[in-house]
Design an enzyme around this catalytic site. Structure first.
Site, short mmCIF file in Angstrom:
data_model
loop_
_atom_site.label_atom_id
_atom_site.label_comp_id
_atom_site.label_asym_id
_atom_site.label_seq_id
_atom_site.Cartn_x
_atom_site.Cartn_y
_atom_site.Cartn_z
N GLU A 33 -8.43 -8.68 28.05
CA GLU A 33 -7.08 -8.37 27.89
C GLU A 33 -6.89 -7.35 29.36
OE1 GLU A 33 -4.71 -6.49 26.22
OE2 GLU A 33 -5.17 -8.01 25.07
N GLY A 38 -7.43 -4.38 20.81
CA GLY A 38 -7.11 -3.20 19.88
C GLY A 38 -5.46 -3.44 19.66
N CYS A 41 -1.50 -3.36 16.87
CA CYS A 41 -1.55 -2.34 15.57
C CYS A 41 -2.15 -1.49 15.83
CB CYS A 41 -2.77 -3.62 14.88
SG CYS A 41 -3.08 -2.93 13.52
N GLY A 182 17.75 -2.40 11.85
CA GLY A 182 16.86 -3.41 10.84
C GLY A 182 16.26 -2.83 9.57
N GLY A 183 15.69 -3.19 8.36
CA GLY A 183 15.84 -2.74 7.14
C GLY A 183 14.63 -3.95 6.92
N ILE A 186 8.97 -3.05 9.09
CA ILE A 186 9.31 -2.15 10.12
C ILE A 186 10.35 -0.45 10.45
CG2 ILE A 186 9.61 -1.12 12.59
CD1 ILE A 186 7.13 -3.83 13.13
N ARG A 274 10.28 -9.52 15.71
CA ARG A 274 9.18 -9.30 16.73
C ARG A 274 8.99 -10.69 17.41
NH1 ARG A 274 6.08 -4.99 17.81
NH2 ARG A 274 4.68 -6.20 19.08
N ASP A 316 -0.39 -13.24 15.99
CA ASP A 316 0.99 -13.43 16.04
C ASP A 316 1.54 -14.67 16.95
OD1 ASP A 316 1.31 -11.14 14.89
OD2 ASP A 316 2.38 -9.49 16.05
N HIS A 450 -7.80 5.51 -17.24
CA HIS A 450 -6.74 5.90 -17.78
C HIS A 450 -7.18 7.35 -17.69
CE1 HIS A 450 -3.47 7.98 -20.71
NE2 HIS A 450 -4.66 8.53 -21.04
#
Length: 472
Positions: A33, A38, A41, A182-183, A186, A274, A316, A450
């Site tokens: 890394e 991590g 995220c 951007g909708g 995010i 992304r 990703d 309930h």
């Protein structure tokens, strides 16, 4: 350990879950890394943003207490330094937890930037105290290098006036106004956060609705709720240009009606998606290439193995149907680790991965939308119940709904969709319903407590099973 069983490149959710599971199965593992384990995220995405959204929920609660419940509370100020310190503490504690978990599992973590030299080997540059390090895996290499925010031509993020989702919450102070491009999830979350904190917010989405990948009724309900909160939602709109000024940004937006809208804001957030991170990874040295969208596609989705045997991909870097969500990456990591260990493992059912948007109100869904189910040739029964039709929904007073899409005549449940407070905590039940191919009658025989918001879920399934109680 220059020749581990498994070599993982990237320490985000997909990478470290692969490493932990592989180590638990008795394999030797090296994880490389270049930043912090991590990944996005933990350090720039899911965790810090949800911490900030919780703070926003508290701010909204003060207004609700005063305006709806007669609790004469007022908000004196938001101590930005204290707020961000709490956020950073949450991130830091999670980071230490992941590091400790990896160490306890016996995973060797190497700090540095990895480049493939063959299908089973990497060279790691920038290793503290060593410079370069060559590593070879006996069983396989797992690529888990994640993604970065996309940008738009002419918009150069500066961390203050023009920001991406990676740095929006780390920009200095709270702006008085924000333009969000951007909708998707995010963009909607950041628009919601800044509105709660008192900013004037304009949300621009090129598609004809926000959250365009969700059921149309989810988009409609959320749009209505965001507009009630004072967010200027512009769908079917596109950015023409933007000028960065000393005090912010001046932009021109082409509206759905073809008009030009001038928007001035202290901050412009680019949240247009992304893109996978593969630069410098040396894919060609391993006989790999990206597809035309930049993803590293597997040829075997049951193993998440690429065209090069022994090279697997998670997170990703995967193209759809992988949704690019952290919890999907966990499942993908488990699958790949078990595959490399020779342990039978069920393929990841990406269609049953729940999706959540942590705005106010929240959205949550799993499975097919109504349009998707019909497009696949299904004849469907659909039932929708507003959350205000149950007592707990009236207590919360945020509106919202539960919608279920099932095969006509009481058949398989294809999708469950929700809008409302805390629906992120309600969707797990529906993930099991969709994942286990349940029918409405299977759910209807179980009793929901309930008064709760989850009652609405039970009521919809009762109706679809022909046992309607409170629905007419």
């Amino acid at each position: 350990m220059s020749t581990p069983d498994v070599l993982v490149v990237g320490g985000g959710t997909g990478g470290y879950s692969t490493a932990l599971r592989a180590a638990a199965l008795g394999l030797t593992v090296v994880l490389v890394e270049r930043d912090k384990v991590g990944g996005t995220c933990l350090h720039r995405g899911c965790i810090p943003s949800k911490a900030m959204l919780h703070a926003a929920e508290l701010v909204d609660g003060i207004a609700e207490a005063r305006e709806r419940w007669g609790v004469k509370a007022t908000l004196d100020d938001v101590d930005w330094a204290a707020l961000t310190a709490t956020r950073d503490d949450i991130v830091a504690r999670n980071h230490r937890g992941v590091e400790a978990h990896l160490a306890h599992a016996g995973v060797r973590v190497v700090a540095g930037t990895a480049r493939l030299t063959t299908a089973r080997s990497v060279r790691v540059e920038g290793v503290p105290g060593q410079g370069a390090l060559d590593l070879t895996a006996r069983r396989g290499v797992v690529l888990a290098t994640g993604s970065r925010p996309r940008t738009l031509p002419g918009l150069v993020p500066d961390g203050s006036r023009v920001v991406t989702s990676d740095d929006a919450l780390f920009a200095p102070g709270l702006p008085d106004s924000v333009l969000v491009l951007g909708g998707g999830a995010i963009g909607v979350e950041y628009a919601s956060f800044h509105r709660s904190m008192g900013a004037q917010v304009t949300l621009v989405e090129a598609a004809d609705r926000i959250l365009p990948l969700e059921d149309a009724d989810v988009s409609r309900h959320l749009t209505r709720a965001l507009k009630r909160r004072g967010i200027d939602v512009r769908t079917g709109a596109r950015l023409l240009d933007a000028e960065v000024r000393k005090a912010g940004v001046r932009a021109r937006v082409r509206t759905v009606r073809g008009e030009t809208l001038a928007v001035e804001a202290c901050r412009l957030l680019v949240a247009v998606g992304r893109t996978p991170v593969t630069e410098g990874l040396g894919l060609s040295a391993a006989g790999l290439a990206t597809d035309d969208r930049g993803f590293v596609a597997p040829v075997d989705w049951t193993r998440l193995e690429t065209a090069v045997p022994g090279v697997h991909v998670v997170g990703d870097l995967l193209p759809p149907p992988s949704p690019g969500l952290a919890h999907a990456s966990f499942a993908e990591g488990l699958l790949v680790a078990e595959t490399l260990a020779g342990v039978p493992s069920a393929p990841v059912d990406h269609a049953a991965v729940p999706r959540v948007t942590y705005s106010s109100p929240q959205t949550a869904s799993v499975g097919l939308s109504e349009a998707e189910a019909r497009a696949r040739g299904h004849e469907v029964d659909v039932d929708t119940m507003p959350l205000t039709a149950v007592a707990k929904g009236m207590v919360h007073g945020q509106g919202g709904m539960v919608k279920v899409v099932a095969e006509k005549g009481g058949g398989q449940v294809w999708g469950v969709h929700m809008v409302g407070p805390h629906v992120s905590e309600m969707i797990a039940e529906s993930q099991l319903i969709v994942g286990w191919d349940a029918h409405p009658s299977d759910v209807a025989r179980h009793i929901h407590p309930h008064p709760t918001l989850s009652e609405a879920v039970g009521e919809v399934f009762l109706t679809l099973a022909g046992r309607a109680l409170h629905q007419q």
